[in-house]
Scaffold this active site. Structure first.
Site, short mmCIF file in Angstrom:
data_model
loop_
_atom_site.label_atom_id
_atom_site.label_comp_id
_atom_site.label_asym_id
_atom_site.label_seq_id
_atom_site.Cartn_x
_atom_site.Cartn_y
_atom_site.Cartn_z
N ASP A 71 0.81 -1.31 -0.19
CA ASP A 71 0.05 -0.09 0.31
C ASP A 71 0.89 1.89 -0.06
OD1 ASP A 71 0.77 -0.41 2.37
OD2 ASP A 71 -1.06 -0.65 3.26
N ASN A 142 -7.96 -2.56 13.73
CA ASN A 142 -8.77 -2.74 13.43
C ASN A 142 -8.47 -3.98 13.18
OD1 ASN A 142 -8.37 -1.76 11.14
ND2 ASN A 142 -9.86 -0.32 11.00
N HIS A 144 -7.04 -4.67 10.29
CA HIS A 144 -6.96 -4.70 8.61
C HIS A 144 -5.96 -5.02 7.98
CE1 HIS A 144 -4.22 -0.19 8.88
NE2 HIS A 144 -3.56 -1.33 8.78
N GLU A 149 -9.26 -1.89 4.73
CA GLU A 149 -10.33 -1.06 5.99
C GLU A 149 -11.81 -2.01 6.49
OE1 GLU A 149 -9.16 0.34 7.58
OE2 GLU A 149 -8.11 1.88 7.33
#
Ligand code: GLP
Length: 250
Positions: A71, A142, A144, A149
């Site tokens: 990313d 979270n 990810h 996400e």
């Protein structure tokens, strides 16, 4: 999934670097390229240190290695110290003999009208070189992976995404305040990641213990994207004792 627990992150990182080194050395012997999927964040830094040691002390060459990073923030200039481009060059690429033309990192400067096509081409390029042999992953608070996400679909490809508030908050320390953290990114998709032949997911420290438990043993759901890894046939989970502290392994 194979769960490997180590006394500390250094031993876990050595395990990961040894696995990469073994595959790379075997493929170098028969002059075959090795395709690595690489991650950023604090988690893989020691792995990269170990790989640099193998290059310097054991003569492990990266000349035949092709890398794809997971990313990049968007918008983001490669020269920006917050960019993943900068991170990868500082922490690994500048210290090994990789060929710059074999390094692929999502381009945080691509014109917005060109993003969709660019992302398709990123996935095409991975397929063209034969797919990712080993994918390294960290995990976000979270759940990810990359910047997939909560809400990311199992079949998602490389794409433009909006960052979660939690993710931006976690990044705010390095950006000197949440207002400086980009709101968007380009990330490999869940489907792109799951096409890798082998996946090593790493987590260190107590702050990862709860999410690791949920992602390894919880219901598979797009609200915790790392749970999709449960269906992959070749995943090694690499944890230190603290990240593993909530697992019930009897
Ligand atoms: C960022 C990256 C992820 C990484 C995560 C965890 O969100 N895009 O790839 O796994 O941070 O970061 P850390 O390793 O610092 O805990």
């Amino acid at each position: 999934m194979n769960i490997n627990i180590f006394e500390n992150s250094s031993l876990g990182s050595q395990f990961v670097a040894n696995r990469i080194g073994k595959v790379l050395a075997a493929r170098n012997l028969v002059s075959k390229p090795t395709v690595l999927g690489l991650a950023t964040g604090s988690t893989p830094i020691e792995v990269y240190d170990e790989l640099i040691k193998k290059y310097r002390n054991e003569g492990l060459s990266f000349k035949n290695v092709v890398t794809f990073n997971l990313d990049e923030y968007y918008p983001m200039e490669p020269s920006d110290v917050q960019s993943y481009y900068y991170f990868m060059h500082q922490n690994l690429f500048n210290a090994i003999d990789i060929q710059p033309s074999n390094v692929f990192i999502p381009n945080g400067e691509i014109h917005e009208h060109k993003i969709i096509k660019y992302c398709e081409q990123y996935d095409d390029k991975i397929a063209e070189v034969g797919g990712i042999d080993i994918q390294i992953l960290g995990i976000g608070a979270n759940g990810h992976i990359g910047f997939n996400e909560p809400g990311s679909e199992r079949k998602s490809a490389t794409r433009f995404v909006t960052l979660d508030e939690q993710t931006r908050k976690d990044a705010s320390y390095t950006f000197n305040g949440i207002e400086n953290v980009p709101e968007s990114a380009i990330t490999m998709g869940i489907d792109t990641i799951l096409k890798a032949k082998e996946i090593l997911i790493l987590a260190w420290g107590k702050r990862k213990a709860e999410i690791i438990k949920q992602c390894l043993f919880g219901e598979v759901t797009s609200t915790k994207p790392a749970t999709f890894l449960q269906a992959h046939p070749n995943v090694n989970v690499v944890l230190d004792v603290e990240a593993a502290s909530l697992l019930d392994l009897d």
